[in-house]
Design an enzyme around this catalytic site. Sequence first.
Site, PDB file in Angstrom:
ATOM      1  N   LYS A  34      20.410  39.651  36.891  1.00 49.01           N
ATOM      2  CA  LYS A  34      21.282  38.942  35.951  1.00 49.01           C
ATOM      3  C   LYS A  34      20.471  38.387  34.784  1.00 49.01           C
ATOM      4  O   LYS A  34      20.841  38.526  33.624  1.00 49.01           O
ATOM      5  CB  LYS A  34      21.936  37.763  36.686  1.00 49.01           C
ATOM      6  CG  LYS A  34      23.419  37.867  36.745  1.00 49.01           C
ATOM      7  CD  LYS A  34      24.026  36.757  37.563  1.00 49.01           C
ATOM      8  CE  LYS A  34      25.223  37.342  38.305  1.00 49.01           C
ATOM      9  NZ  LYS A  34      25.993  36.389  39.050  1.00 49.01           N
ATOM     10  N   THR A  86      33.842  24.785  43.176  1.00 45.33           N
ATOM     11  CA  THR A  86      34.970  24.294  43.981  1.00 45.33           C
ATOM     12  C   THR A  86      34.430  23.968  45.369  1.00 45.33           C
ATOM     13  O   THR A  86      33.972  24.853  46.083  1.00 45.33           O
ATOM     14  CB  THR A  86      36.058  25.384  44.068  1.00 45.33           C
ATOM     15  OG1 THR A  86      36.414  25.745  42.742  1.00 45.33           O
ATOM     16  CG2 THR A  86      37.277  24.897  44.830  1.00 45.33           C
ATOM     17  N   PHE A 107      38.874  25.175  35.887  1.00 45.19           N
ATOM     18  CA  PHE A 107      40.185  25.823  36.065  1.00 45.19           C
ATOM     19  C   PHE A 107      40.293  27.154  35.332  1.00 45.19           C
ATOM     20  O   PHE A 107      41.389  27.682  35.187  1.00 45.19           O
ATOM     21  CB  PHE A 107      41.297  24.883  35.572  1.00 45.19           C
ATOM     22  CG  PHE A 107      41.340  23.589  36.347  1.00 45.19           C
ATOM     23  CD1 PHE A 107      41.969  23.530  37.585  1.00 45.19           C
ATOM     24  CD2 PHE A 107      40.728  22.445  35.865  1.00 45.19           C
ATOM     25  CE1 PHE A 107      41.991  22.344  38.311  1.00 45.19           C
ATOM     26  CE2 PHE A 107      40.752  21.252  36.580  1.00 45.19           C
ATOM     27  CZ  PHE A 107      41.384  21.205  37.811  1.00 45.19           C
ATOM     28  N   GLU A 117      39.573  34.239  35.279  1.00 44.40           N
ATOM     29  CA  GLU A 117      38.814  35.388  34.804  1.00 44.40           C
ATOM     30  C   GLU A 117      39.720  36.242  33.922  1.00 44.40           C
ATOM     31  O   GLU A 117      40.914  36.363  34.176  1.00 44.40           O
ATOM     32  CB  GLU A 117      38.281  36.181  35.995  1.00 44.40           C
ATOM     33  CG  GLU A 117      37.172  35.407  36.685  1.00 44.40           C
ATOM     34  CD  GLU A 117      36.684  36.056  37.967  1.00 44.40           C
ATOM     35  OE1 GLU A 117      36.895  37.261  38.159  1.00 44.40           O
ATOM     36  OE2 GLU A 117      36.099  35.328  38.788  1.00 44.40           O
ATOM     37  N   ASN A 123      45.047  25.497  43.072  1.00 42.24           N
ATOM     38  CA  ASN A 123      44.960  26.897  43.505  1.00 42.24           C
ATOM     39  C   ASN A 123      45.941  27.205  44.633  1.00 42.24           C
ATOM     40  O   ASN A 123      46.538  28.281  44.673  1.00 42.24           O
ATOM     41  CB  ASN A 123      43.528  27.245  43.920  1.00 42.24           C
ATOM     42  CG  ASN A 123      42.695  27.653  42.711  1.00 42.24           C
ATOM     43  OD1 ASN A 123      43.215  27.708  41.596  1.00 42.24           O
ATOM     44  ND2 ASN A 123      41.435  27.937  42.920  1.00 42.24           N
ATOM     45  N   LEU A 125      55.080  34.397  38.615  1.00 40.53           N
ATOM     46  CA  LEU A 125      56.289  34.838  39.324  1.00 40.53           C
ATOM     47  C   LEU A 125      56.404  36.354  39.234  1.00 40.53           C
ATOM     48  O   LEU A 125      57.494  36.887  39.123  1.00 40.53           O
ATOM     49  CB  LEU A 125      57.531  34.192  38.703  1.00 40.53           C
ATOM     50  CG  LEU A 125      57.849  32.756  39.118  1.00 40.53           C
ATOM     51  CD1 LEU A 125      59.146  32.292  38.488  1.00 40.53           C
ATOM     52  CD2 LEU A 125      57.924  32.604  40.644  1.00 40.53           C
ATOM     53  N   CYS A 159      38.842  33.215  44.125  1.00 40.60           N
ATOM     54  CA  CYS A 159      39.251  31.818  44.304  1.00 40.60           C
ATOM     55  C   CYS A 159      40.401  31.610  45.289  1.00 40.60           C
ATOM     56  O   CYS A 159      40.224  30.929  46.291  1.00 40.60           O
ATOM     57  CB  CYS A 159      39.595  31.210  42.952  1.00 40.60           C
ATOM     58  SG  CYS A 159      38.129  31.018  41.926  1.00 40.60           S
ATOM     59  N   ARG A 193      36.267  40.996  44.014  1.00 41.12           N
ATOM     60  CA  ARG A 193      36.244  40.184  45.234  1.00 41.12           C
ATOM     61  C   ARG A 193      37.675  39.986  45.744  1.00 41.12           C
ATOM     62  O   ARG A 193      38.553  39.592  44.990  1.00 41.12           O
ATOM     63  CB  ARG A 193      35.560  38.834  44.949  1.00 41.12           C
ATOM     64  CG  ARG A 193      34.068  38.992  44.709  1.00 41.12           C
ATOM     65  CD  ARG A 193      33.382  37.675  44.390  1.00 41.12           C
ATOM     66  NE  ARG A 193      33.581  37.239  43.028  1.00 41.12           N
ATOM     67  CZ  ARG A 193      33.007  36.152  42.497  1.00 41.12           C
ATOM     68  NH1 ARG A 193      32.212  35.398  43.229  1.00 41.12           N
ATOM     69  NH2 ARG A 193      33.224  35.818  41.241  1.00 41.12           N
TER      70      ARG A 193
HETATM   71  N1  LIG Z   1      35.379  32.721  39.195  1.00 35.06           N
HETATM   72  C1  LIG Z   1      36.351  31.927  38.879  1.00 35.06           C
HETATM   73  O1  LIG Z   1      37.363  32.349  38.304  1.00 35.06           O
HETATM   74  C2  LIG Z   1      36.296  30.453  39.194  1.00 35.06           C
HETATM   75  C3  LIG Z   1      37.192  29.575  38.585  1.00 35.06           C
HETATM   76  C4  LIG Z   1      37.115  28.207  38.893  1.00 35.06           C
HETATM   77  C5  LIG Z   1      36.183  27.752  39.814  1.00 35.06           C
HETATM   78  N2  LIG Z   1      35.337  28.634  40.419  1.00 35.06           N
HETATM   79  C6  LIG Z   1      34.357  28.109  41.369  1.00 35.06           C
HETATM   80  O2  LIG Z   1      33.096  28.009  40.711  1.00 35.06           O
HETATM   81  C7  LIG Z   1      32.015  28.329  41.606  1.00 35.06           C
HETATM   82  C8  LIG Z   1      31.223  29.494  41.062  1.00 35.06           C
HETATM   83  O3  LIG Z   1      32.065  30.627  41.005  1.00 35.06           O
HETATM   84  P1  LIG Z   1      31.640  31.957  40.248  1.00 35.06           P
HETATM   85  O4  LIG Z   1      32.799  32.892  40.316  1.00 35.06           O
HETATM   86  O5  LIG Z   1      31.055  31.621  38.924  1.00 35.06           O
HETATM   87  O6  LIG Z   1      30.480  32.460  41.222  1.00 35.06           O
HETATM   88  P2  LIG Z   1      29.450  33.650  40.991  1.00 35.06           P
HETATM   89  O7  LIG Z   1      29.177  34.220  42.321  1.00 35.06           O
HETATM   90  O8  LIG Z   1      29.930  34.543  39.881  1.00 35.06           O
HETATM   91  O9  LIG Z   1      28.150  32.902  40.440  1.00 35.06           O
HETATM   92  C9  LIG Z   1      27.368  32.038  41.180  1.00 35.06           C
HETATM   93  C10 LIG Z   1      25.914  32.213  40.704  1.00 35.06           C
HETATM   94  O10 LIG Z   1      25.100  31.218  41.286  1.00 35.06           O
HETATM   95  C11 LIG Z   1      23.811  31.774  41.510  1.00 35.06           C
HETATM   96  N3  LIG Z   1      23.091  30.911  42.447  1.00 35.06           N
HETATM   97  C12 LIG Z   1      23.283  30.726  43.777  1.00 35.06           C
HETATM   98  N4  LIG Z   1      22.405  29.824  44.259  1.00 35.06           N
HETATM   99  C13 LIG Z   1      21.662  29.414  43.202  1.00 35.06           C
HETATM  100  C14 LIG Z   1      20.586  28.475  43.051  1.00 35.06           C
HETATM  101  N5  LIG Z   1      20.125  27.780  44.092  1.00 35.06           N
HETATM  102  N6  LIG Z   1      20.040  28.322  41.838  1.00 35.06           N
HETATM  103  C15 LIG Z   1      20.485  29.014  40.782  1.00 35.06           C
HETATM  104  N7  LIG Z   1      21.506  29.910  40.856  1.00 35.06           N
HETATM  105  C16 LIG Z   1      22.071  30.103  42.052  1.00 35.06           C
HETATM  106  C17 LIG Z   1      24.137  33.160  42.021  1.00 35.06           C
HETATM  107  O11 LIG Z   1      23.032  34.036  41.895  1.00 35.06           O
HETATM  108  C18 LIG Z   1      25.311  33.548  41.101  1.00 35.06           C
HETATM  109  O12 LIG Z   1      24.862  34.221  39.925  1.00 35.06           O
HETATM  110  C19 LIG Z   1      32.696  28.598  42.952  1.00 35.06           C
HETATM  111  O13 LIG Z   1      32.719  27.420  43.701  1.00 35.06           O
HETATM  112  C20 LIG Z   1      34.120  28.981  42.565  1.00 35.06           C
HETATM  113  O14 LIG Z   1      35.044  28.717  43.581  1.00 35.06           O
HETATM  114  C21 LIG Z   1      35.360  29.960  40.110  1.00 35.06           C
END
Ligand SMILES: NC(=O)c1ccc[n+]([C@@H]2O[C@H](COP(=O)([O-])OP(=O)(O)OC[C@H]3O[C@@H](n4cnc5c(N)ncnc54)[C@H](O)[C@@H]3O)[C@@H](O)[C@H]2O)c1
Length: 455
Positions: free
Chosen positions: A35, A121, A157, A160, A231, A273, A283, A350
């Site tokens: 990444k 979250t 919130f 994607e 959610n 809907l 999520c 996912r």
């Molecule tokens: N994806 C969404 O639409 C969305 C929306 C709202 C909230 N969330 C929440 O936000 C959080 C992140 O979601 P996401 O979709 O961005 O996850 P993701 O898997 O896309 O990204 C998480 C990143 O964290 C990195 N990571 C893990 N441990 C680490 C560490 N110790 N140091 C540095 N980097 C580290 C991973 O390599 C990864 O790139 C989750 O809790 C999710 O539920 C996600």
Amino acid sequence: MKVAIIGTGYVGLTTGVCLAYIGHLVTCVDIDPAKLELLQRRKSPIHEPGLEELLGTVWNRIGFTSDTSASVADADVIMIAVGTPSKPTGQADNRYVEEAAREVAQGLQPGRNYVLVIKSTVPIGTNRRVVHVVDQVLASRGLKGEIMVRVASNPEFLSEGTALRNMFYPDRIVVGAEDPGSVEILRRLYRPILEQTFDPPPFLPRPEGYDLPPLITTDPVSAEMIKYAANAFLAMKISFINEIAGLCEKVGADVTEVARGIGLDPRIGPRFLEAGLGWGGSCFPKDTAALIAMGRELSYPLRLVEAAREVNTLQRERAVEKLQETLKGVRGRVIGVLGLAFKPGTDDVRESPSLDIIRLLLEREAHVRAHDPVAMANARKALRNAEVEFIEDPYELANGADALVLATAWPEYRQLDLRKLAKTMRTPVLLDGRNLLDPAEAREAGFIYLGVGRQ
Ligand SMILES: NC(=O)c1ccc[n+]([C@@H]2O[C@H](COP(=O)([O-])OP(=O)(O)OC[C@H]3O[C@@H](n4cnc5c(N)ncnc54)[C@H](O)[C@@H]3O)[C@@H](O)[C@H]2O)c1
């Protein structure tokens, strides 16, 4: 302000780019070298409309590194945005959040004040847990009392596919904190968004009639709960219309008409809907599972949320049953699946309904071909041991197939030449799992059309 973001995924990267755009100096941290390598070449590791373009324009205010300690030392605000995947029990796994909090605490410098923001979250009570984890590390460094760390919860919130729009023009910003000081710092951080004083990116104009977003300030536990409740509600809303769709099929009603008819009631609202194959993504599945697990821990079953999950699983099974019935069994049939992303506008697969359907079809010994405009690489990884043929061209995918399943509502699928598709198929069966197409047009083009909740 100087901001360090730990975790550069969908949430961390979008947040980082937006905060840099509104004038902050941002360092994004990640442990994934692939990444970081892409980001250092100004390439986005995820498909999110506008993100790569915006990354280019904020390049002088954003940096990417794997070094948490160095990035947090002189930060004003540190955000944790790492993943919180499901454990087999359904509980959210806080391991990465705690690990990140420990690494952050190792890098904090004496004599400084920090606000540590939990954006991931996380299960209710995590804010307290993170305070404890940070305190422990500071004590082990002999620095307790010499560094002020205030922990705040600031759930995210974004959706994607529209992540930038959601960041720049949010409905609300929620901050849960015990002390007013950290709320004030976050108010400063978000001020250009709260007051809409930034110049919008050219490709993302401010929506007409957009009202200034409220900053909801509350205690950390309520902030954590707001995210889960939001959610769970959205997931229930989709499951509700899917359940109604099943009954529509039995009585000959059209669920798209029903959804329009109820959605115009402002107490209900038209969004979420759309009947289809059910919800997926990173999520809703994990957050509903986590909420149920929290209820279980406290002997408080969440029956509506449980039912929403059940309906969601059934929705995939019903789709496959429809194919079984129409094709008189799917064993040995060639099924082309259009769409692999869990929804249009993203390459995220996912918990994608499409992948569940593919697995169900493979279990029943169908031969599966698959296509997606952007998510093929991620789907290949997710389905790595499965016998799926990935095909770049939807017309080639249809050639000789017994049925097509439209599984993701990509707008490009609306543009397909249905006549051309149907003509080369062995049996022109089309299961429109997103009610994306006009049934009359599809039938006119030669398809045996199967929708969800409509004839
Ligand atoms: N994806 C969404 O639409 C969305 C929306 C709202 C909230 N969330 C929440 O936000 C959080 C992140 O979601 P996401 O979709 O961005 O996850 P993701 O898997 O896309 O990204 C998480 C990143 O964290 C990195 N990571 C893990 N441990 C680490 C560490 N110790 N140091 C540095 N980097 C580290 C991973 O390599 C990864 O790139 C989750 O809790 C999710 O539920 C996600």
